[in-house]
Write an enzyme that holds these catalytic residues in place. Structure first.
Site, short mmCIF file in Angstrom:
data_model
loop_
_atom_site.label_atom_id
_atom_site.label_comp_id
_atom_site.label_asym_id
_atom_site.label_seq_id
_atom_site.Cartn_x
_atom_site.Cartn_y
_atom_site.Cartn_z
N LEU A 105 -71.51 16.14 -23.03
CA LEU A 105 -70.09 16.47 -22.91
C LEU A 105 -69.92 17.95 -23.18
CD1 LEU A 105 -68.54 13.45 -24.80
CD2 LEU A 105 -68.95 13.71 -22.37
N CYS A 106 -69.12 18.63 -22.37
CA CYS A 106 -69.02 20.08 -22.44
C CYS A 106 -67.57 20.51 -22.54
CB CYS A 106 -69.65 20.66 -21.18
SG CYS A 106 -69.30 22.39 -20.90
N CYS A 107 -67.25 21.34 -23.49
CA CYS A 107 -65.93 21.96 -23.55
C CYS A 107 -65.90 23.00 -24.65
CB CYS A 107 -64.85 20.91 -23.78
SG CYS A 107 -64.67 20.41 -25.49
#
Length: 189
Positions: A105-107
């Site tokens: 998950l990327c942010c």
């Protein structure tokens, strides 16, 4: 019912010298930031074949043999992140049955741990406090904004008809009781 954090799987990874391992939450879930999700070597080393990008701002550097799913969610206290809890949990759970798939998950903000907390509640039948204890060693700065916490508390109630995590009054306003020890230390300083 929820499990105890000591019963959760802990994985040790072999990794090349100089390459920091991604913190693994479950057999198919890694939280990641933009640096991790754009590192072809890290993705290959950890057999990550799918990235869910849940930010508005981050663009991924496309890597061969990696699938990308973009679910743009703003990091803000009024953002309705709960609208994607069930779909993200279903997507992540589906990878566990595919075999060697893993997700990153990327942010930039606190969307990643919020989605991870919701996923573990749904797919592992674990209380919100239990999921927090599970994820905290992997993501030490685990502080979803107050709006995200409210949505997670409601999500716990929706699945278990009870809230084990409560908010307490603090100098910072209403704060989830999982931060009670940290608040005590902060007040002593």
């Amino acid at each position: 019912g929820g499990g105890s954090p000591s019963a959760f799987p802990r994985h040790i990874h072999q990794h090349p010298p100089g390459l920091a391992p991604a913190p693994r939450i479950t057999s198919n879930l890694y939280p990641g930031d933009v640096v991790a999700t754009n590192s072809h070597l890290l993705l290959f080393t950890h057999c990550i074949s799918t990235i869910i990008n849940i930010s508005l701002e981050v663009a991924n550097t496309l890597c061969p043999d990696v699938r990308y799913l973009h679910v743009p969610v703003m990091d803000g206290p009024t953002t309705r992140i709960s609208s994607c809890f069930d779909s993200m949990a279903a997507t992540i759970h589906g990878w566990g049955h595919v075999g060697s798939d893993a997700a990153a998950l990327c942010c930039w903000g606190e969307q990643v741990p919020t989605i991870c907390l919701a996923d573990l509640q749904k797919n592992n039948s674990t209380s919100l406090a239990g999921t927090h204890a599970w994820i905290e060693p992997c993501h030490p700065i685990l502080q979803p904004n107050n709006g995200f916490w409210q949505q997670l508390i409601y999500y716990e109630y929706k699945h278990f008809s009870i809230n084990r995590l409560q908010k307490i009054s603090s100098p910072l306003g209403l704060t989830p009781n999982v931060y009670e020890n940290e608040l005590g230390v902060m007040l002593l300083l």
